[in-house]
Scaffold this active site. Structure first.
Site, PDB file in Angstrom:
ATOM      1  N   GLU A 109       6.067  27.654  66.642  1.00  0.00           N
ATOM      2  CA  GLU A 109       5.431  28.821  66.833  1.00  0.00           C
ATOM      3  C   GLU A 109       4.270  28.616  67.683  1.00  0.00           C
ATOM      4  O   GLU A 109       3.742  27.796  67.569  1.00  0.00           O
ATOM      5  CB  GLU A 109       5.140  29.484  65.483  1.00  0.00           C
ATOM      6  CG  GLU A 109       6.267  29.840  64.439  1.00  0.00           C
ATOM      7  CD  GLU A 109       7.213  30.487  64.893  1.00  0.00           C
ATOM      8  OE1 GLU A 109       7.075  31.388  65.767  1.00  0.00           O
ATOM      9  OE2 GLU A 109       8.528  30.462  64.415  1.00  0.00           O
ATOM     10  N   HIS A 154      11.124  33.763  62.253  1.00  0.00           N
ATOM     11  CA  HIS A 154       9.871  33.666  63.266  1.00  0.00           C
ATOM     12  C   HIS A 154       8.847  32.713  62.317  1.00  0.00           C
ATOM     13  O   HIS A 154       7.782  33.034  62.500  1.00  0.00           O
ATOM     14  CB  HIS A 154       9.317  34.898  63.346  1.00  0.00           C
ATOM     15  CG  HIS A 154      10.172  35.544  64.337  1.00  0.00           C
ATOM     16  ND1 HIS A 154      10.580  35.091  65.550  1.00  0.00           N
ATOM     17  CD2 HIS A 154      10.748  36.751  64.383  1.00  0.00           C
ATOM     18  CE1 HIS A 154      11.288  35.955  66.128  1.00  0.00           C
ATOM     19  NE2 HIS A 154      11.637  37.033  65.610  1.00  0.00           N
ATOM     20  N   ASP A 191      13.082  28.492  60.286  1.00  0.00           N
ATOM     21  CA  ASP A 191      13.941  28.881  61.285  1.00  0.00           C
ATOM     22  C   ASP A 191      14.588  27.484  61.548  1.00  0.00           C
ATOM     23  O   ASP A 191      15.782  27.097  61.954  1.00  0.00           O
ATOM     24  CB  ASP A 191      13.184  29.126  62.682  1.00  0.00           C
ATOM     25  CG  ASP A 191      12.954  30.581  62.599  1.00  0.00           C
ATOM     26  OD1 ASP A 191      13.332  31.326  61.623  1.00  0.00           O
ATOM     27  OD2 ASP A 191      12.333  30.826  63.675  1.00  0.00           O
TER      28      ASP A 191
END
Length: 408
Positions: A58, A194, A199
């Site tokens: 991220e 997310h 993920d």
């Protein structure tokens, strides 16, 4: 003359030559697709039972130049089994934008005491330990890792696999290849999309399924995977890049007509596409340029690809292009870059690649109209195509030689 995908202006250009002291260079700004295999980068023949490190990151934004990593999640797998799990926050040393907080749930407070960018990436590379990296839209994730590795003097030369490209080959019936869509396709249940750790875990389960499919087809190593998938590629589902094709002689003119015809009759989807393999077969008599910011080379520079990768990409072209800063000002507006100096550095990178490969570097205007006041017509055309920034300055007029010299 390099209109997008068409040769309709050629008769008018030919007739104009008889009335003026002009030499016409006929050409096309075409839509290139790389059907040579974007699934695996730097393959080394590894077995499909090798150690794979499935990971996700991220970030504070989309640009690995101006944005930073906030979280890295990874799962190490071998012989179809999970070996180890890795997860860390990373202090981006910059505020996390509100829209990113809404998307990921990661706040400034959560990363305030997290490891630095160097510490987080260093820990991840130790965890990966030479394994084959696997990521969804891998050029994005590896671009951030490579950028950090270069900034902090860390070694990063892992083979990596893109599962978006894998899914396009293995699941051609899917209209979208987003992570949640593929997870639903394989009936793998819900997950916290997310967030890097979730993920990565879901992507590991997806990768298991894909490996099973490949083995059923008799594919047992990374090299064979590239060859098998290149044979099955659907050109209409691959990303397009702009490319300039210029005619050198009558052989080149005939080849250009063939390529334009192929683009419309065999490979059309939204645009007339030209696969790189087909272009290579009809390259005689053509001069190939790397095009604008939508070109393959400029995109690779933006993605933060390594110097060797940039050299490999640039070597396909006969000449490389750079353009005025205002042509790429949209990158300032959308936050991809923070200053005009960064845009200049992109141009300098292209010049350095040209010098290294002994290829000409050409400053071009990407001309779409003749006079500055004609810009209004382009705004109208962009509006009809639904561009959100259709009213933004777009001075793609025909600059004089002196204006171009001043620009560069």
């Amino acid at each position: 003359i390099t209109d997008h995908g068409v040769v309709q202006a050629f008769p008018d250009a030919m007739n104009a030559v008889g009335k003026a002291d002009l030499k016409v260079i006929y050409g096309v700004e075409a839509y290139l697709i790389d059907d040579l295999g974007s699934v695996v980068t730097m393959p080394r023949g590894q077995s499909l039972d090798y150690t794979f490190v499935v990971f996700d990151i991220e970030t504070t934004g989309l640009s690995n130049i101006n944005h930073k990593i906030t979280e890295i999640g990874a799962v190490a797998i071998e012989n179809g089994e999970v070996k180890d799990v890795f997860n860390t926050y990373a202090n981006p040393e910059m505020p996390i934008p509100e829209e990113i907080v809404r998307l990921t749930g990661i706040t400034d407070e959560m990363v305030a005491d997290a490891p630095s960018q160097k510490e987080a990436v260093e820990s991840f590379l130790r965890f990966a330990d030479g394994g084959v990296l696997v990521a969804h839209n891998a050029s994005f994730d590896t671009g951030f890792i490579r950028r950090a590795a270069e900034n902090f003097g860390l070694e990063f030369n892992n083979t990596y696999i893109d599962t978006v490209s894998m899914s396009r080959y293995l699941n051609p019936e899917l209209k979208s290849h987003k992570l949640d869509v593929i997870a639903e396709h394989y009936k793998l249940g819900q997950f916290n999309h997310h967030r890097a750790s979730d993920d990565a875990e879901m992507l590991a389960h997806i990768f298991f399924k894909m490996i099973e499919q490949l083995k059923e087809e008799g594919v047992n190593d990374v090299g064979s995977m590239v060859n098998a998938m290149s044979d099955k590629v659907d050109p209409t589902k691959l990303r397009t890049n702009h490319i300039i094709l210029l005619v050198k002689n009558k052989v080149g003119l005939k080849n250009l007509y063939k390529l334009v015809s192929f683009g419309y009759l065999k490979y059309f989807k939204r645009h007339p596409r030209i696969p790189k393999t087909v272009l290579s077969q009809h390259r005689e008599g053509l001069i190939i340029g790397s095009a604008c910011s939508e070109g393959e080379l400029f995109g690779a520079i933006l993605d933060g690809k390594s110097h060797q990768q940039l050299l490999d990409i640039a070597s396909f072209y006969d000449y490389l292009e750079i353009q005025p800063l205002c042509n790429n000002a949209f990158m300032l507006r959308n936050g991809e870059v923070q200053s005009e100096e960064e845009l200049r550095e992109f141009n300098r990178t292209v010049v350095r690649l040209g010098e290294k490969l002994q290829k000409p570097v050409c400053a071009t205007g990407d001309v779409h109209f003749l006079n500055p006041e004609d810009e209004i017509f382009r705004h109208i055309l962009l509006a009809t195509k639904g561009f959100e920034d259709c009213d933004a300055p777009n001075p793609l007029y025909f600059r004089t030689t002196d204006e171009m010299l001043r620009e560069f």
